[in-house]
Design a protein around this motif. Structure first.
Motif, mmCIF file in Angstrom:
data_model
loop_
_atom_site.group_PDB
_atom_site.id
_atom_site.type_symbol
_atom_site.label_atom_id
_atom_site.label_comp_id
_atom_site.label_asym_id
_atom_site.label_seq_id
_atom_site.Cartn_x
_atom_site.Cartn_y
_atom_site.Cartn_z
ATOM 1 N N PHE A 161 1.106 -1.225 -0.258
ATOM 2 C CA PHE A 161 0.151 -0.555 -0.264
ATOM 3 C C PHE A 161 0.757 1.004 -0.337
ATOM 4 N N GLU A 162 1.886 1.254 0.129
ATOM 5 C CA GLU A 162 3.439 2.031 0.030
ATOM 6 C C GLU A 162 2.627 3.097 0.603
ATOM 7 N N ILE A 163 2.508 2.787 1.926
ATOM 8 C CA ILE A 163 3.014 3.747 3.543
ATOM 9 C C ILE A 163 4.005 4.211 3.578
ATOM 10 N N MET A 164 3.782 5.361 3.660
ATOM 11 C CA MET A 164 5.577 5.637 4.454
ATOM 12 C C MET A 164 5.393 6.637 5.277
ATOM 13 N N GLU A 165 4.786 6.431 6.139
ATOM 14 C CA GLU A 165 4.871 7.569 7.072
ATOM 15 C C GLU A 165 4.267 6.715 8.988
ATOM 16 N N SER A 166 2.539 7.387 8.762
ATOM 17 C CA SER A 166 1.696 7.433 9.110
ATOM 18 C C SER A 166 0.708 5.437 9.350
ATOM 19 N N THR A 167 0.474 4.686 9.798
ATOM 20 C CA THR A 167 -0.314 3.647 9.759
ATOM 21 C C THR A 167 -1.693 3.973 9.799
ATOM 22 N N ILE A 168 -2.017 4.939 11.121
ATOM 23 C CA ILE A 168 -2.684 5.476 11.465
ATOM 24 C C ILE A 168 -3.587 6.135 10.534
ATOM 25 N N GLY A 169 -3.163 6.372 9.478
ATOM 26 C CA GLY A 169 -3.832 6.962 7.889
ATOM 27 C C GLY A 169 -4.558 5.613 6.872
ATOM 28 N N LEU A 170 -3.582 4.595 6.924
ATOM 29 C CA LEU A 170 -4.384 3.141 6.398
ATOM 30 C C LEU A 170 -5.018 2.929 7.298
ATOM 31 N N TYR A 171 -5.135 3.005 8.750
ATOM 32 C CA TYR A 171 -5.885 1.956 9.672
ATOM 33 C C TYR A 171 -7.488 3.208 8.988
ATOM 34 N N THR A 172 -7.454 4.259 8.797
ATOM 35 C CA THR A 172 -8.634 4.955 9.001
ATOM 36 C C THR A 172 -8.943 5.191 7.717
ATOM 37 N N ALA A 173 -8.248 4.713 6.859
ATOM 38 C CA ALA A 173 -8.835 4.272 5.590
ATOM 39 C C ALA A 173 -9.342 3.529 4.951
ATOM 40 N N ILE A 174 -8.943 1.913 5.969
ATOM 41 C CA ILE A 174 -9.713 0.973 5.392
ATOM 42 C C ILE A 174 -10.613 0.861 6.361
ATOM 43 N N ALA A 175 -11.570 1.671 8.497
ATOM 44 C CA ALA A 175 -12.022 1.334 8.601
ATOM 45 C C ALA A 175 -12.689 2.157 8.347
ATOM 46 N N GLY A 176 -12.952 3.063 6.839
ATOM 47 C CA GLY A 176 -13.856 3.961 6.116
ATOM 48 C C GLY A 176 -14.303 2.786 5.369
ATOM 49 N N LEU A 177 -13.571 2.043 5.043
ATOM 50 C CA LEU A 177 -14.518 1.094 3.154
ATOM 51 C C LEU A 177 -15.712 0.798 3.738
ATOM 52 N N SER A 178 -16.169 0.465 3.046
ATOM 53 C CA SER A 178 -18.078 0.158 3.132
ATOM 54 C C SER A 178 -17.985 -0.843 2.495
ATOM 55 N N GLY A 179 -18.774 -1.800 3.130
ATOM 56 C CA GLY A 179 -19.315 -3.278 3.043
ATOM 57 C C GLY A 179 -18.916 -4.138 2.285
ATOM 58 N N ARG A 180 -18.888 -4.297 0.898
ATOM 59 C CA ARG A 180 -17.854 -5.482 0.301
ATOM 60 C C ARG A 180 -16.021 -5.482 0.121
ATOM 61 N N LEU A 181 -16.603 -4.661 -0.177
ATOM 62 C CA LEU A 181 -14.910 -3.166 -0.002
ATOM 63 C C LEU A 181 -14.054 -4.047 1.197
ATOM 64 N N PHE A 182 -14.791 -3.227 2.103
ATOM 65 C CA PHE A 182 -13.934 -3.642 3.559
ATOM 66 C C PHE A 182 -13.655 -4.850 3.820
ATOM 67 N N ASP A 183 -14.973 -5.756 4.042
ATOM 68 C CA ASP A 183 -14.802 -7.456 3.568
ATOM 69 C C ASP A 183 -13.237 -7.700 2.860
ATOM 70 N N VAL A 184 -13.771 -7.290 1.779
ATOM 71 C CA VAL A 184 -12.080 -8.645 1.262
ATOM 72 C C VAL A 184 -11.094 -7.762 1.321
ATOM 73 N N VAL A 185 -11.038 -5.988 1.962
ATOM 74 C CA VAL A 185 -10.089 -6.021 2.542
ATOM 75 C C VAL A 185 -9.295 -6.492 3.754
ATOM 76 N N VAL A 186 -10.573 -7.139 4.451
ATOM 77 C CA VAL A 186 -9.678 -7.283 5.568
ATOM 78 C C VAL A 186 -9.695 -9.006 5.738
ATOM 79 N N LEU A 187 -10.532 -9.461 5.015
ATOM 80 C CA LEU A 187 -10.194 -11.224 4.576
ATOM 81 C C LEU A 187 -8.902 -11.672 3.730
ATOM 82 N N ARG A 188 -8.811 -10.492 3.267
ATOM 83 C CA ARG A 188 -6.878 -10.601 1.655
ATOM 84 C C ARG A 188 -6.002 -10.290 2.889
#
Length: 162
Positions: free
Chosen positions: A88-115
């Motif tokens: 995901f090319e995260i350089m400094e803050s993983t909190i941004g990625l956590y927040t972005a993933i948590a902000g995904l809805s429905g099936r997008l969230f599910d597939v990212v979590v599962l994968r």
């Protein structure tokens, strides 16, 4: 039960942030499924219905205790994201990625979590969610695009779609 119990528990643990709670919720779900087995088997897609029910009972559990999804706080999530950070090319803050993933809805969230968090291959994700493997790949592609946009990552960078 044998096919999906562990996957359901891992998914619920990520969202609830507590393994014991997750096991209790999943055990209750599987008890309900067993009691209502004939009705479940009469649905168009029993596995999709079971997956939807898991999401409903986890959400209901969170709502009952007035809590939000615990994905960003879950140690397993942090550990798994360390493995996925380069992708995901995260350089400094993983909190941004956590927040972005948590902000995904429905099936997008599910597939990212599962994968990316639980590390399941696309074929297993398709079986768990009762969708086609091509649909899993499409959702992963859409999720990566949304995450890239939300995180300000160069859109033209291609990430391996497997």
């Amino acid at each position: 039960h044998e096919q999906y119990y562990l996957s359901y528990c891992e998914y619920a643990t990520l969202l609830l942030g507590n393994k014991d709670e997750a096991i209790e919720v999943v055990d209750d779900l599987f008890t309900h499924l067993a009691i209502n087995w004939a009705r479940l088997m009469g649905t168009e897609s029993p596995m999709a219905k079971a997956w939807a029910m898991l999401k409903i009972v986890v959400t209901a559990h969170l709502d009952a205790y007035e809590r939000q999804r615990a994905v960003a706080e879950t140690a397993l999530f942090r550990k798994a994201l360390d493995r996925a950070r380069d992708e995901f090319e995260i350089m400094e803050s993983t909190i941004g990625l956590y927040t972005a993933i948590a902000g995904l809805s429905g099936r997008l969230f599910d597939v990212v979590v599962l994968r990316y968090v639980l590390g399941y291959p696309n074929q297993r994700i398709a079986a768990i969610m009762a969708i086609e493997e091509t649909t899993v790949r499409t959702h992963l592609y859409q999720a990566r695009r949304k995450l890239a946009r939300d995180l300000g990552i160069d859109r033209h960078h291609q990430i391996d779609p497997s």
